[in-house]
Design a protein around this motif. Structure first.
Motif, short mmCIF file in Angstrom:
data_model
loop_
_atom_site.label_atom_id
_atom_site.label_comp_id
_atom_site.label_asym_id
_atom_site.label_seq_id
_atom_site.Cartn_x
_atom_site.Cartn_y
_atom_site.Cartn_z
N ALA A 58 3.62 -3.26 12.99
CA ALA A 58 3.17 -3.95 11.78
C ALA A 58 1.81 -3.44 11.30
N ALA A 62 1.12 -1.76 7.68
CA ALA A 62 0.12 -2.31 6.76
C ALA A 62 -0.85 -1.23 6.29
N SER A 82 10.90 -3.91 8.32
CA SER A 82 9.85 -2.93 7.96
C SER A 82 9.73 -2.81 6.45
N LEU A 85 7.90 -5.84 5.04
CA LEU A 85 6.45 -5.81 5.17
C LEU A 85 5.82 -4.99 4.05
#
Length: 388
Positions: A58, A62, A82, A85
């Motif tokens: 994660a 990001a 994925s 996110l």
């Protein structure tokens, strides 16, 4: 994120040859690219900056999102989480619905049928008794497949008769709990076709000419475009693709693989990405699948999908042919993916282009002799020799 007056940066989940060709198509348009892939030797990393990270990292995702303006992917087995996110931070196309649908063969075929797109018969298989019941219901021969993570013929077992039930379960049964299994009826078909299409953010839709495909051991060997199809077949194939794209709210390029069963076309599966059977479009179409994918996800107008003539794609597995020998074949365009040689691995392709079927046949025959690939070009030659 980029600033006003600078080029858009497209983030690609996946760094294989599809990402590589996307990058090569986007650089002349003034685009920049960033890649994320778990493999440090991902071949697209030769063409654009590559971040090496696990799909479920994660923090890495990001940071990746912070450096891009929008996201796409070149690999349908990217976890939907994925993509979620990234989509929370930047526009991401195609969307989660398309990715999740294509990742599960049972969900995919159920959706096809709900849209009126016919498929071979199929049934979910949860255990050994369920396999026997599905075989009785669908009949044999049939093909047992994993519901998830199968590609290029992997995760499949063909049952020719009841004697194969134990062997099929021994081969794939341990995956029933983790990824699920599906039994698909075997349908006698004349040939395999695909329609590669694109849908823009605006809803604008376009398709390239229908392509005929030949596979060896479940892996695409050759593609011919445009395929010789009737107007009715062309309308049916493109109609299926349009209906599917609209139901998914799809943005980008995708492929719908079809069996020509004579009186009707049966859908096999969709690929929510640029597709191997569309590689011929790089030289053989007015706008390639890779450029049009970028146009679509960026919200730009789509380019003309018409063919420039006739084209044949030849995949290279394991190792590339000698470049000098290949390039001596008239009309041949060579694509080396920059991968280390390995048995069964897609390492590159060639596209032969010509103005007529007869000219393409001559060039293919030349390529077959020069590259020691007579068996690979033989079925395409047989089709071309009977073309008008």
């Amino acid at each position: 994120m980029t600033h006003a007056g600078t080029a858009s940066t497209v983030g690609i989940l996946g760094g294989g040859q599809l990402a590589r060709m996307m990058v090569l198509a986007g650089l002349p348009l003034g685009l920049r690219f960033a890649l994320l892939d778990p493999a440090p030797d991902a071949c697209a990393g030769q063409a654009a900056p590559l971040r090496v990270a696990a799909w479920d990292d994660a923090d890495a995702l990001a940071r990746f999102a912070d450096g891009i303006d929008l996201a796409t992917f070149d690999f349908e087995n990217v976890p939907a989480a994925s993509l979620d996110l990234l989509a929370a931070r930047v526009p991401a196309h195609p969307g989660r619905d398309a990715l999740a649908t294509a990742q599960d063969r049972l969900v995919e075929k159920t959706r096809f049928n709900a849209l009126g797109i016919p498929t071979p018969g199929f049934m979910a298989v949860d255990d050994r008794a369920g396999l026997a019941a599905a075989a009785r219901s669908l009949g044999l021969p049939a093909i047992l497949k994993t519901r998830r993570f199968g590609y290029d013929g992997k995760g499949q077992f063909r049952l020719r008769g009841e004697a194969d039930l134990d062997a099929a379960w021994a081969a794939l049964g341990d995956q029933a709990a983790s990824v699920g299994l599906i039994l698909e009826a075997f349908v006698p078909f004349r040939r395999e076709l695909s329609v590669v299409a694109v849908r823009a953010r605006s809803g604008e839709f376009a398709a390239w000419p229908i392509t005929e495909n030949w596979h060896v051991d479940g892996v695409l060997s050759a593609s011919l475009a445009p395929a010789e199809v009737s107007p009715g077949q062309e309308a049916e194939a493109i109609g299926h693709a349009r209906r599917l794209a609209e139901s998914l709210g799809y943005v980008g390029v995708f492929a719908l693989e079809l069996f020509d069963a004579g009186e009707r076309l049966l859908a096999n599966e969709m690929a929510p990405r640029v597709h191997n059977s569309g590689h011929w479009t790089i030289e053989g179409a007015r706008t390639s699948q890779f450029e049009n994918h970028l146009r679509a996800v960026l919200g730009w107008p789509l380019g003309d999908t018409g063919a420039r003539g006739v084209s044949c794609l030849l995949n290279f597995l394991g190792r590339m042919p000698d470049a000098g020998t290949a390039l001596a074949v008239p009309g041949l365009h060579l694509h080396d993916y920059g991968k280390a040689p390995r048995a069964g691995r897609k390492v590159g392709h060639a596209t032969l282009c010509a103005s007529s079927p007869a000219e393409l046949a001559d060039r293919l025959e030349h390529a077959g002799r020069a590259l020691d690939r007579a068996a690979q070009v033989a079925p395409v030659l047989a089709r071309l020799r009977h073309a008008p």
